[in-house]
Write a protein that holds these residues in place. Structure first.
Motif, PDB file in Angstrom:
ATOM      1  N   ASN A 717       0.817  -1.215   0.000  1.00 12.53           N
ATOM      2  CA  ASN A 717       0.000   0.000   0.000  1.00 12.53           C
ATOM      3  C   ASN A 717       0.850   1.264   0.000  1.00 12.53           C
ATOM      4  N   CYS A 718       2.012   1.196   0.690  1.00 14.29           N
ATOM      5  CA  CYS A 718       2.883   2.382   0.687  1.00 14.29           C
ATOM      6  C   CYS A 718       3.341   2.710  -0.733  1.00 14.29           C
ATOM      7  N   TYR A 719       3.783   1.701  -1.482  1.00 16.05           N
ATOM      8  CA  TYR A 719       4.206   1.946  -2.870  1.00 16.05           C
ATOM      9  C   TYR A 719       3.034   2.435  -3.708  1.00 16.05           C
ATOM     10  N   THR A 720       1.874   1.777  -3.522  1.00 14.18           N
ATOM     11  CA  THR A 720       0.702   2.159  -4.323  1.00 14.18           C
ATOM     12  C   THR A 720       0.266   3.584  -4.007  1.00 14.18           C
ATOM     13  N   MET A 721       0.215   3.927  -2.695  1.00 14.51           N
ATOM     14  CA  MET A 721      -0.230   5.268  -2.308  1.00 14.51           C
ATOM     15  C   MET A 721       0.795   6.329  -2.695  1.00 14.51           C
ATOM     16  N   GLN A 722       2.065   5.982  -2.639  1.00  9.19           N
ATOM     17  CA  GLN A 722       3.075   6.929  -3.124  1.00  9.19           C
ATOM     18  C   GLN A 722       2.838   7.241  -4.608  1.00  9.19           C
ATOM     19  N   GLY A 723       2.579   6.193  -5.384  1.00 11.92           N
ATOM     20  CA  GLY A 723       2.287   6.405  -6.807  1.00 11.92           C
ATOM     21  C   GLY A 723       1.066   7.265  -7.002  1.00 11.92           C
ATOM     22  N   SER A 724       0.053   7.022  -6.161  1.00  3.48           N
ATOM     23  CA  SER A 724      -1.175   7.809  -6.280  1.00  3.48           C
ATOM     24  C   SER A 724      -0.921   9.277  -5.979  1.00  3.48           C
ATOM     25  N   VAL A 725      -0.180   9.548  -4.892  1.00  2.00           N
ATOM     26  CA  VAL A 725       0.118  10.931  -4.511  1.00  2.00           C
ATOM     27  C   VAL A 725       0.943  11.607  -5.599  1.00  2.00           C
ATOM     28  N   LEU A 726       1.962  10.929  -6.087  1.00  2.00           N
ATOM     29  CA  LEU A 726       2.828  11.513  -7.114  1.00  2.00           C
ATOM     30  C   LEU A 726       2.049  11.764  -8.409  1.00  2.00           C
ATOM     31  N   PHE A 727       1.120  10.868  -8.723  1.00  2.00           N
ATOM     32  CA  PHE A 727       0.297  11.060  -9.922  1.00  2.00           C
ATOM     33  C   PHE A 727      -0.560  12.308  -9.772  1.00  2.00           C
ATOM     34  N   GLN A 728      -1.136  12.485  -8.539  1.00  4.19           N
ATOM     35  CA  GLN A 728      -1.962  13.662  -8.306  1.00  4.19           C
ATOM     36  C   GLN A 728      -1.127  14.938  -8.353  1.00  4.19           C
ATOM     37  N   LEU A 729       0.143  14.823  -8.009  1.00  2.00           N
ATOM     38  CA  LEU A 729       1.032  15.977  -8.052  1.00  2.00           C
ATOM     39  C   LEU A 729       1.645  16.171  -9.434  1.00  2.00           C
TER      40      LEU A 729
END
Length: 813
Positions: A717-729
């Motif tokens: 989840n940490c890797y997935t959520m990092q990707g999600s945050v970076l995508f939103q940014l």
């Protein structure tokens, strides 16, 4: 002239009997024919017949009178007289005739006394030890019944003496002691014989009382009228007792005082060797005198074997003590070889049993566990029924102690399987309660050890080792529950139920916890009641019986408000209320724990309540409160087991809190509002990203998570959520790398398909459509490799077919 002779011959022929009338019947017929020839002859025959008939009647009457007189002489007095004169068979015969009389019940007790005394005599004549013991027990049963029914007062002393003797010789020494010690004041009984019997009895009890045996032995020795052979025997017995008590110097003095005229030289040498070994054991290991004593002991024991080469008891005993000397010397291999030789040569003798046990102990110490278990099993099978166990070298109590010691050492060495196998053999020597308790403790220790190992750094309570631990804890729970049934009505009953419930609870067998705890609360008025109500509620909560769980928690809180369990009950009750959607009640309970005066931040209940409150706020979408509460929790308790998940929840809270400004940014009517909300959104996303990275770093420090499902999920989840945050940014390249970590680390899991889709989206944002389609193609290959029975619904929103359709469609974009 001519006619007369012819006529005479005819008459003679008429008077001669026919051939078929000869014998008794012919004589009677002749007599009657003769009597009928005149009245006088008839009178004579009749008179003779009357005289003969009268004589017969008189004879019969006399014989009947004699028989009656003999029957009348079958009296108790005659039976006792025959017994006193050692005419045992006659005494028994008289008793049997007495028992045929109608009034025999009046003397039944005395008759049984006679039969018991006869049996005791017969027992002494038996050559087989086992047969002798069995017949003595029969005699004891006769005498016990005689004691119940009563005997003449003059015979009571003899009855008690014979009963005590029969019990002792029948291997029931404690019962014999109880009888004989009550008769010590009876001057009619042989005092020295009583003391000899009591000496033997105290040595033969399951746990020999050496001091009491020595006391009675001393009284035997003090009898001035004691014959030389009996005195020598008593002194030998006393010498051995002194040796067992560790009074070796006194034992040697007494041994040297024995008149050698009455003792076999081999026996003197054997006892001397035994005493030397005992003396050596009392010295330090490296003491020179110790070695000298052991050398002297072996010399004495070998001389005893030479003097008595018939392989009898003395030879076997000397061989055992030679093995013991080797063991004391530290020559384990030599001792094992000697013990093995005894076991092979002498079957199921007393010496063989002790040698086999010693060999098993040495094998266990050397790590030869299989050999040790075989030895213990052999000993237990050879001993058989403990009621018939007699061994002058190893008492029943010492045998049990050594087996328990072996079991304890198996547990200490964490050799739980071997401990269980040993306990499985114990029913041959231990009663059911003892065996059940040992089995319960063994499984309990095994289960706790496995769980502890499973929860260490690289393991997981849900791993195979953790499952093994819970299995053994459930087995311990079953054993303790059985033990409780066996000890119903005793002080241990409630404790056994409590142990059963505790092990069931740790083994997660909640359906068993509930009835056991209900029974415990029914029988136990005060002890552990608060904790019992807490565990009962937790078990009901685990079984999704939320209403019953809340009732149990509330009873705990109301009935035991100052008990530590009440604070934990509030915490658990809050979870139950949250399940039911009663959030206000849950919040009130958590705040009561945190704001009350009884708990302090140092208590685990206060800590857990703080973490639970933060989780509660997060689930209620109160993200600022969730962040503040959980941040306080991880700051106060950085090493708490909940801290890692709490840090992840903080990151999720920041991430979720970014949704509101993102929505406001999209609906903003002015550029300033849009920029303002975008900045707020980006700040929260950046903070979320930082917290994800902190969690990822902590996970990396923990190393490989093994089978720990929680750590695996957090890493993914940490890797997935990092990707999600970076995508939103709009940091698409970094987002692609983050998603790529998921696709690399979790290729065999269905959720990896979502990572491939996210990577493809990143490539499209980076204006790389070919790479995006290549990623989708790779996803299709992964989908094809996943097992057919994979459950996609657990980790993703789509089924296999829907994923196939989606990937086919995305490949065309």
């Amino acid at each position: 002239m001519t006619d007369e002779p012819q006529q005479s011959e005819d008459a003679a022929a008429d008077e001669s009997p026919a051939p078929e009338e000869s014998g008794t019947h012919g004589r009677i017929a002749t007599l009657l024919k003769w009597a009928r020839q005149s009245r006088l002859r008839m009178l004579i025959v009749g008179s003779v017949a009357l005289v003969v008939l009268g004589s017969l009647i008189t004879s019969w009457s006399y014989m009947a009178r004699i028989a009656v007189m003999q029957e009348d002489r079958a009296t108790l007095a005659r039976a006792l007289e025959a017994l006193d004169n050692h005419k045992y068979e006659e005494a028994r015969s008289i008793v049997r005739r007495m028992q045929q009389k109608e009034d025999a019940s009046q003397t039944f007790g005395s008759a049984l006394f006679v039969l018991g005394a006869v049996k005791a005599y017969e027992a002494e004549q038996e050559w087989s030890v086992d047969r002798k013991r069995a017949v003595y027990l029969v005699a004891a049963r006769y005498l016990q019944k005689a004691q119940e029914l009563g005997v003449p007062p003059v015979r009571e002393g003899s009855l008690h003496y014979l009963l005590g003797l029969s019990l002792i010789r029948g291997n029931q020494p404690q019962a014999g002691i109880d009888i004989l010690e009550r008769t010590l004041g009876d001057a009619r009984l042989p005092t020295t014989e009583l003391h000899e019997l009591l000496t033997d009895a105290y040595l033969a009890t399951p746990d020999p009382d050496l001091k009491a045996a020595l006391k009675y032995n001393a009284k035997v020795v003090q009898d001035p009228s004691l014959p030389g052979d009996r005195l020598a025997k008593a002194l030998i017995t006393g010498t051995k007792i002194l040796g067992k008590l560790g009074r070796v110097d006194e034992a040697f003095v007494q041994l040297n005082s024995i008149n050698k005229k009455y003792v076999r030289p081999a026996l003197i040498k054997s006892v001397s060797g035994q005493l030397s070994i005992t003396a050596a054991e009392m010295l330090p290991v490296y003491d020179k005198e110790r070695i000298g004593l052991l050398d002297g002991a072996v010399a004495d024991l070998r001389e005893a074997q030479r003097l008595e080469p018939l392989n009898g008891q003395l030879t076997r005993e000397s061989m055992y003590w030679i093995g013991r000397s080797l063991e004391v010397r530290g020559d384990t291999a030599g001792a094992v070889e000697q013990y093995n030789r005894i076991s092979k040569l002498y079957g199921d003798t007393a010496e063989s049993i002790v040698a086999t046990l010693a060999k098993a102990d040495l094998s266990r110490g050397n790590g030869h566990i299989e050999q040790a278990l075989i030895g213990y099993r052999t000993v237990l099978e050879t001993v058989g029924n403990p009621l018939t166990y007699v061994n002058r070298l190893l008492s029943l109590s010492e045998l049990r102690k050594r087996l328990i010691r072996a079991h304890t050492q198996f547990l200490e060495a964490k050799q739980f399987e071997q401990a269980v196998l040993l306990v499985d053999q114990f029913p041959l020597l231990f009663n059911r309660v003892e065996v059940t308790e040992l089995r319960a403790k063994t499984h309990e220790a095994w289960g706790k050890y496995d769980l502890e190992e499973a929860t260490k750094e690289k393991n997981n309570p849900n791993s195979e080792l953790g499952a093994s631990g819970r299995y053994h804890l459930r087995a311990a729970g079953r054993a303790y529950e059985t033990l409780a049934r066996l000890r119903f009505g005793t002080a241990s009953f409630s404790e056994d139920l409590w142990s059963a419930a505790g092990n069931y609870f740790q083994g997660q067998s909640y359906t068993h916890v509930t009835p056991v705890l209900n029974e415990y609360l029914h029988h136990e008025a005060r002890k552990n009641n608060a904790t019992a109500l807490l565990r009962l509620g937790q078990s009901l909560l685990a079984a999704n019986e939320n209403n019953k769980a809340i009732e149990s928690f509330k009873e705990c809180i109301d009935m035991h408000p100052r008990d530590a369990a009440a604070y934990q009950a509030r915490l658990e009750c809050a979870h139950a209320y949250r399940r039911k959607g009663q959030d206000n009640e849950a919040l009130e309970l958590l705040l009561t724990n945190l704001r009350g005066e009884q708990l302090t931040p140092g208590s685990p209940e206060w800590r857990d309540s703080l973490f639970s409150l933060g989780e509660f706020y997060y689930e209620q979408n109160q993200f600022p409160k969730a962040i503040a509460t959980l941040d306080e929790a991880v700051t106060r308790y950085p090493n708490a087991p909940q801290s890692l998940l709490a840090r992840y929840t903080i990151a999720r809270a920041y991430h979720s809190a970014a949704r509101e400004p993102a929505e406001k940014m999209l609906s903003a009517k002015t550029e300033n509002d849009r920029l303002k909300n975008r900045q707020i959104r980006d700040d929260k996303l950046e903070t979320a990203l930082k917290n994800y990275l902190v969690v990822q770093k902590l996970l990396s420090k923990k190393g490989h998570e093994g089978n720990n499902a929680l750590l695996k999920a957090l890493r993914r989840n940490c890797y997935t959520m990092q990707g999600s945050v970076l995508f939103q940014l709009n940091r698409f390249e970094e987002a692609r790398i983050a998603y790529g970590n998921v696709s690399t680390l979790f290729q065999d899991e269905p959720f990896v398909l979502e990572s491939f889709v996210n990577i493809a989206n990143c490539w499209r944002r980076l204006n790389q459509p070919i790479k995006a389609r290549g990623t989708i193609a790779q996803a299709k290959l992964v989908l094809g490799r996943l097992p057919k029975d994979t459950n996609f619904r657990i980790a993703t929103n789509f089924s296999r077919d829907k994923w196939a359709n989606l990937l086919d469609e995305m490949e065309t974009w």
